[in-house]
Design a protein around this motif. Structure first.
Motif, PDB file in Angstrom:
ATOM      1  N   GLU A   1       0.811  -1.215   0.000  1.00 15.23           N
ATOM      2  CA  GLU A   1       0.000   0.000   0.000  1.00 15.23           C
ATOM      3  C   GLU A   1       0.847   1.270   0.000  1.00 15.23           C
ATOM      4  O   GLU A   1       0.691   2.164  -0.817  1.00 15.23           O
ATOM      5  CB  GLU A   1      -0.889  -0.021   1.245  1.00 15.23           C
ATOM      6  CG  GLU A   1      -1.690   1.253   1.449  1.00 15.23           C
ATOM      7  CD  GLU A   1      -2.244   1.333   2.877  1.00 15.23           C
ATOM      8  OE1 GLU A   1      -1.807   0.549   3.733  1.00 15.23           O
ATOM      9  OE2 GLU A   1      -3.099   2.184   3.099  1.00 15.23           O
TER      10      GLU A   1
ATOM     11  N   THR B   1     -10.342   4.193  -2.274  1.00 14.59           N
ATOM     12  CA  THR B   1     -10.726   2.795  -2.355  1.00 14.59           C
ATOM     13  C   THR B   1     -10.838   2.430  -3.827  1.00 14.59           C
ATOM     14  O   THR B   1     -11.597   3.050  -4.568  1.00 14.59           O
ATOM     15  CB  THR B   1     -12.064   2.555  -1.625  1.00 14.59           C
ATOM     16  OG1 THR B   1     -11.925   3.005  -0.275  1.00 14.59           O
ATOM     17  CG2 THR B   1     -12.435   1.089  -1.614  1.00 14.59           C
ATOM     18  N   ILE B   2     -10.025   1.451  -4.256  1.00 14.43           N
ATOM     19  CA  ILE B   2      -9.960   1.082  -5.677  1.00 14.43           C
ATOM     20  C   ILE B   2     -10.080  -0.432  -5.823  1.00 14.43           C
ATOM     21  O   ILE B   2      -9.594  -1.185  -4.989  1.00 14.43           O
ATOM     22  CB  ILE B   2      -8.642   1.565  -6.339  1.00 14.43           C
ATOM     23  CG1 ILE B   2      -7.429   1.292  -5.419  1.00 14.43           C
ATOM     24  CG2 ILE B   2      -8.709   3.043  -6.658  1.00 14.43           C
ATOM     25  CD1 ILE B   2      -6.101   1.724  -6.008  1.00 14.43           C
TER      26      ILE B   2
ATOM     27  N   SER C   1      -5.131  -2.467  -8.103  1.00 14.07           N
ATOM     28  CA  SER C   1      -4.026  -1.527  -8.095  1.00 14.07           C
ATOM     29  C   SER C   1      -3.466  -1.397  -9.501  1.00 14.07           C
ATOM     30  O   SER C   1      -2.569  -2.122  -9.897  1.00 14.07           O
ATOM     31  CB  SER C   1      -2.989  -2.046  -7.097  1.00 14.07           C
ATOM     32  OG  SER C   1      -1.721  -1.756  -7.524  1.00 14.07           O
TER      33      SER C   1
ATOM     34  N   THR D   1      -5.077   3.916   1.356  1.00 14.46           N
ATOM     35  CA  THR D   1      -5.492   3.271   0.119  1.00 14.46           C
ATOM     36  C   THR D   1      -5.986   1.876   0.438  1.00 14.46           C
ATOM     37  O   THR D   1      -5.296   1.114   1.121  1.00 14.46           O
ATOM     38  CB  THR D   1      -4.321   3.201  -0.885  1.00 14.46           C
ATOM     39  OG1 THR D   1      -3.741   4.493  -1.004  1.00 14.46           O
ATOM     40  CG2 THR D   1      -4.803   2.744  -2.246  1.00 14.46           C
ATOM     41  N   THR D   2      -7.204   1.567   0.000  1.00  9.97           N
ATOM     42  CA  THR D   2      -7.799   0.278   0.313  1.00  9.97           C
ATOM     43  C   THR D   2      -8.393  -0.330  -0.941  1.00  9.97           C
ATOM     44  O   THR D   2      -8.606   0.356  -1.946  1.00  9.97           O
ATOM     45  CB  THR D   2      -8.925   0.438   1.354  1.00  9.97           C
ATOM     46  OG1 THR D   2      -9.826   1.448   0.904  1.00  9.97           O
ATOM     47  CG2 THR D   2      -8.374   0.827   2.711  1.00  9.97           C
ATOM     48  N   LYS D   3      -8.656  -1.627  -0.858  1.00  9.31           N
ATOM     49  CA  LYS D   3      -9.229  -2.349  -1.982  1.00  9.31           C
ATOM     50  C   LYS D   3     -10.741  -2.436  -1.813  1.00  9.31           C
ATOM     51  O   LYS D   3     -11.219  -2.804  -0.728  1.00  9.31           O
ATOM     52  CB  LYS D   3      -8.610  -3.748  -2.026  1.00  9.31           C
ATOM     53  CG  LYS D   3      -8.940  -4.519  -3.276  1.00  9.31           C
ATOM     54  CD  LYS D   3      -8.161  -5.825  -3.332  1.00  9.31           C
ATOM     55  CE  LYS D   3      -8.660  -6.649  -4.509  1.00  9.31           C
ATOM     56  NZ  LYS D   3      -7.580  -7.383  -5.158  1.00  9.31           N
ATOM     57  N   GLY D   4     -11.477  -2.103  -2.859  1.00  7.68           N
ATOM     58  CA  GLY D   4     -12.933  -2.156  -2.796  1.00  7.68           C
ATOM     59  C   GLY D   4     -13.536  -1.365  -3.939  1.00  7.68           C
ATOM     60  O   GLY D   4     -12.812  -0.930  -4.836  1.00  7.68           O
ATOM     61  N   PRO D   5     -14.861  -1.175  -3.935  1.00  7.70           N
ATOM     62  CA  PRO D   5     -15.512  -0.419  -5.013  1.00  7.70           C
ATOM     63  C   PRO D   5     -15.005   1.029  -5.050  1.00  7.70           C
ATOM     64  O   PRO D   5     -14.838   1.647  -3.999  1.00  7.70           O
ATOM     65  CB  PRO D   5     -16.997  -0.454  -4.622  1.00  7.70           C
ATOM     66  CG  PRO D   5     -17.120  -1.535  -3.592  1.00  7.70           C
ATOM     67  CD  PRO D   5     -15.802  -1.641  -2.911  1.00  7.70           C
TER      68      PRO D   5
ATOM     69  N   THR E   1     -14.198   4.509  -4.639  1.00  4.61           N
ATOM     70  CA  THR E   1     -14.727   5.557  -3.784  1.00  4.61           C
ATOM     71  C   THR E   1     -13.561   6.466  -3.408  1.00  4.61           C
ATOM     72  O   THR E   1     -12.504   5.980  -3.017  1.00  4.61           O
ATOM     73  CB  THR E   1     -15.319   4.958  -2.488  1.00  4.61           C
ATOM     74  OG1 THR E   1     -16.231   3.913  -2.847  1.00  4.61           O
ATOM     75  CG2 THR E   1     -16.076   5.993  -1.674  1.00  4.61           C
TER      76      THR E   1
END
Lengths: 316, 316
Positions: B3, B93-94, B97, B125-129, B131
């Motif tokens: 991250e 949130t993406i 990567s 920074t996070t993984k997801g839909p 936002t």
């Protein structure tokens, strides 16, 4: 219901800032911006964390737990700087506007935030997949903020509290694993209610050289201190503070969990050897163990008495 | 990729804070918290905004556009307080990567942030839909922040720039509507690149009584000023500043779009009549129209010369 009224109604009674009696909060929720006057002689420290449903906490969890843990994981970064908590903002993305769910979330947030004087002063509420972003803000004297970059060769390495319980709890809180109700209660709490380390963080700001919170596992997280400080470390696996509950339940993997499991949100700090007495006094006064787990060396990284792989939480 | 390295690599060159040469930034990205020393005599103002893909911007949009507009919509709240931009944090949130996508996002953010001195100092920074949550921070003298609550009966009501273009642009940017390339270019830009109103906001901080930015439509947003100030308003529909492009394209709905369309991010402010000369001077100096569109009255709300329904963006 309109966005503003939604937040207003649900959060007002619990976590929303009253600007009355708080000289630092000039303007709270309800304008284009919130406005703060940082107290004389203090600097502002802040940290943003995002929690995504299904990734950082299980689907269909109790909103009270989600609320508590969201604030706890974020406040942990204030503790790691030795800062005093002041206020937070909340970016809340929710699939639907469910007043009961929101009331639960607000309650959980308030359970942690209110006693530590952390007031909600702003944010945004949007419609979408459940995602919670918090920014917590605290105050600390500019020169006393405890950074990751100040570890020195010869420092002792300490951790607060106990390690490994929260990682062991994951299959319990996701429902993957059935355990006795006694074990359930202990580990459920260890996952959802990380203890705030604010007081010990503040107590350590004049004692510790470097400090950070452990969110992704000690073995992985300490690398940040080593890199920022350009030093190495030797960790003694036998010295890791592990709960009797975890040792009894998983005697063989307890050390691995303590080294590589995230989610405990304890503090890891380094301090010169001559501070050992001071640290023992803090341990005694607060009733919170600060356990020496290793030493800062010139270079390299090794874990004595451990032969497993060193991993940790992967963000991607 | 981890991250931290992900953010580091992509954002470093463009928007990431260098603490060098900035006395206010004591500590940037890479520690548990960022640390800021608010300049002497200034208060801190800040605002958080969340943008959800498919709701606040179309699916599969150009990341450069998303980056620019994310910062623009949030910076607009600083402008509305009369504040000077200082720094921001990014909760991203993406779903995956993708370095190229991230580079585009960083580029778009930098295009707006860099020239106005708004530095990226932290985030998550996070993984997801997809936002995007931003918190922008600025400085303003404690007593000069322009609030929503200070409108007075007899004040003139003004708006900056032009209204309605961004709302008209929505079916163009979503691909629902095909138009000539000339029209496409104009309206595409009006949606994705809201002009920063920071300079006029700062120029107005000693002149305006109340101010806010228009994100959900003038007719809806002005209610916040009326409620906070406990006053009413009369708006003159004929006086609304509407572009020649919009009048020509949609002569019949232009006024409705100007009144009820969001997304323009212009400022709405009230000022006493004796400031009319000062406001004319600001208009002239900046080359940006500040148009009188109505007047603050004791109570009630009406729009002269308009018989349509008054609506605006609904958040839920």
């Amino acid at each position: 219901m309109k966005e503003f009224e939604l937040i207003q109604n649900i959060f007002q009674a619990s976590v929303m800032a009253s600007t009355q009696g708080r000289g630092d909060l000039l303007l709270g929720i309800g304008d284009d911006c919130a406005q703060v006057q940082v107290p004389q002689g203090q600097s502002l420290v802040f940290s943003m964390d995002t929690l995504v449903e299904g990734r950082h906490f299980p689907f269909d969890a109790d909103p009270v737990d989600i609320g508590y843990r969201s604030v706890a994981t974020c406040v942990s970064d204030l503790a790691a700087m030795g800062a005093k908590p002041a206020f937070f903002t909340l970016g809340l993305t929710i699939p639907e506007s469910d007043p009961q769910w929101l009331a639960g979330l607000a309650q959980g947030m308030a359970e942690l935030a209110e006693p530590i004087g952390l007031a909600l002063v702003g944010g945004d509420t949007t419609k979408g997949p459940l995602t919670i972003t918090l920014q917590v803000h605290g105050y600390v004297e500019p020169e006393l903020a405890v950074k990751r970059s100040a570890a020195k060769v010869g420092d002792d390495i300490y951790v607060t509290g106990l390690l490994g319980d929260a990682a062991a709890a994951v299959p319990i809180v996701t429902g993957e694993l059935q355990v006795s109700s006694e074990r359930f209660d202990y580990f459920y709490d260890r996952y959802w209610r990380p203890k705030s380390r604010l007081i010990v963080g503040m107590a350590l700001k004049r004692v510790a050289h470097a400090m950070m919170d452990i969110s992704d596992g000690l073995a992985q997280d300490i690398q940040h201190i080593l890199k920022a400080s350009d030093v190495g470390a030797v960790i003694d696996a036998a010295s890791l503070p592990i709960s009797a509950e975890l040792k009894q339940w998983q005697p063989e993997s307890a050390v691995t969990l303590a080294l590589t499991g995230g989610d405990d949100y304890e503090l890891c700090f380094t301090a010169p050897k001559e501070q050992a007495g001071e640290i023992a006094l803090i341990t005694q006064t607060l009733g919170l163990p600060c356990t020496k787990v290793g030493e800062i060396v010139a270079e390299g990284f090794s874990i004595q008495g451990y032969h497993g792989e060193i991993t940790g939480w992967q963000h991607f």
